[in-house]
Scaffold this motif. Sequence first.
Motif, PDB file in Angstrom:
ATOM      1  N   ILE A   1       0.839  -1.206   0.000  1.00 28.30           N
ATOM      2  CA  ILE A   1       0.000   0.000   0.000  1.00 28.30           C
ATOM      3  C   ILE A   1       0.873   1.255   0.000  1.00 28.30           C
ATOM      4  O   ILE A   1       0.571   2.230  -0.692  1.00 28.30           O
ATOM      5  CB  ILE A   1      -0.978  -0.019   1.199  1.00 28.30           C
ATOM      6  CG1 ILE A   1      -1.997  -1.148   1.002  1.00 28.30           C
ATOM      7  CG2 ILE A   1      -1.676   1.331   1.363  1.00 28.30           C
ATOM      8  CD1 ILE A   1      -2.876  -1.423   2.201  1.00 28.30           C
TER       9      ILE A   1
ATOM     10  N   TYR B   1       0.793   4.165  -2.750  1.00 35.27           N
ATOM     11  CA  TYR B   1       0.651   5.566  -2.347  1.00 35.27           C
ATOM     12  C   TYR B   1       1.763   6.428  -2.969  1.00 35.27           C
ATOM     13  O   TYR B   1       1.497   7.506  -3.514  1.00 35.27           O
ATOM     14  CB  TYR B   1       0.700   5.683  -0.818  1.00 35.27           C
ATOM     15  CG  TYR B   1       0.909   7.095  -0.342  1.00 35.27           C
ATOM     16  CD1 TYR B   1      -0.144   8.000  -0.304  1.00 35.27           C
ATOM     17  CD2 TYR B   1       2.180   7.529   0.049  1.00 35.27           C
ATOM     18  CE1 TYR B   1       0.060   9.311   0.111  1.00 35.27           C
ATOM     19  CE2 TYR B   1       2.382   8.831   0.470  1.00 35.27           C
ATOM     20  CZ  TYR B   1       1.324   9.715   0.493  1.00 35.27           C
ATOM     21  OH  TYR B   1       1.533  11.004   0.903  1.00 35.27           O
TER      22      TYR B   1
ATOM     23  N   TRP C   1      -7.543  -2.107  -3.083  1.00 33.33           N
ATOM     24  CA  TRP C   1      -6.953  -0.781  -2.980  1.00 33.33           C
ATOM     25  C   TRP C   1      -6.033  -0.397  -4.141  1.00 33.33           C
ATOM     26  O   TRP C   1      -5.738   0.778  -4.327  1.00 33.33           O
ATOM     27  CB  TRP C   1      -6.161  -0.644  -1.671  1.00 33.33           C
ATOM     28  CG  TRP C   1      -5.201  -1.782  -1.431  1.00 33.33           C
ATOM     29  CD1 TRP C   1      -5.425  -2.884  -0.662  1.00 33.33           C
ATOM     30  CD2 TRP C   1      -3.896  -1.952  -1.991  1.00 33.33           C
ATOM     31  NE1 TRP C   1      -4.347  -3.722  -0.713  1.00 33.33           N
ATOM     32  CE2 TRP C   1      -3.388  -3.177  -1.510  1.00 33.33           C
ATOM     33  CE3 TRP C   1      -3.105  -1.184  -2.832  1.00 33.33           C
ATOM     34  CZ2 TRP C   1      -2.129  -3.651  -1.874  1.00 33.33           C
ATOM     35  CZ3 TRP C   1      -1.848  -1.659  -3.193  1.00 33.33           C
ATOM     36  CH2 TRP C   1      -1.375  -2.880  -2.700  1.00 33.33           C
TER      37      TRP C   1
ATOM     38  N   ASP D   1      -7.108   2.450  -6.470  1.00 29.81           N
ATOM     39  CA  ASP D   1      -7.473   3.738  -5.863  1.00 29.81           C
ATOM     40  C   ASP D   1      -6.656   4.860  -6.476  1.00 29.81           C
ATOM     41  O   ASP D   1      -5.433   4.758  -6.620  1.00 29.81           O
ATOM     42  CB  ASP D   1      -7.233   3.725  -4.348  1.00 29.81           C
ATOM     43  CG  ASP D   1      -8.206   2.842  -3.597  1.00 29.81           C
ATOM     44  OD1 ASP D   1      -9.182   2.353  -4.210  1.00 29.81           O
ATOM     45  OD2 ASP D   1      -7.997   2.639  -2.384  1.00 29.81           O
TER      46      ASP D   1
END
Length: 131
Positions: A38, A42, A72, A75
Motif C-alpha cells: 500500500i 501511495y 486498494w 485507488d
Amino acid sequence: FERIWNRPTVYVKQLSKFALVATPDFSLYSDYPVAMQIWNHYRKQWLGTYWQTYGISVIPTVSWSNKNSFLWCFDGVPKDSPVILSTVGLGNDREAWKAFHEGWNAMKRCCHPSEVLIYKGKKQKKIICLI
C-alpha cells in the motif's frame, strides 16, 4: 525510483521536458507485507499528482499483487483514461500469467481504461490483449 521519491523537486525540471510521463512502478510483490504494498501504491500516486501540479502530463501505471490487492490497488486511478501496465517478470510462469489476467479483468472492471499501454520483458515475444 527511490531517488525520485526522496528528492521529487530535483526531477521536475527534467520530467517537464517530456510530453508525457508514467508514474513509477514501485513493486507490489505478493510476498511483501500488505502495508509495504500500500505504501508503494501511495508513493506512485503521490508522485503522479505532484508532477501534475507542475503541469506535467501523467499516465498512471497500474499494478497489483494478488486478489486481495484489488481492494486498494486501483485507488486514485482515473476512470475512462489511459493507463500503463507491465508484464516484466512474468516470463513463462503460468501461475504468474493467470494472476496477471485476474488483475487485468479487475482493472478493466474498476478503471474502464480508454487505452492500455503495456511494456513487456525482453524475452516476451508478443502480448495480445483486448479491451
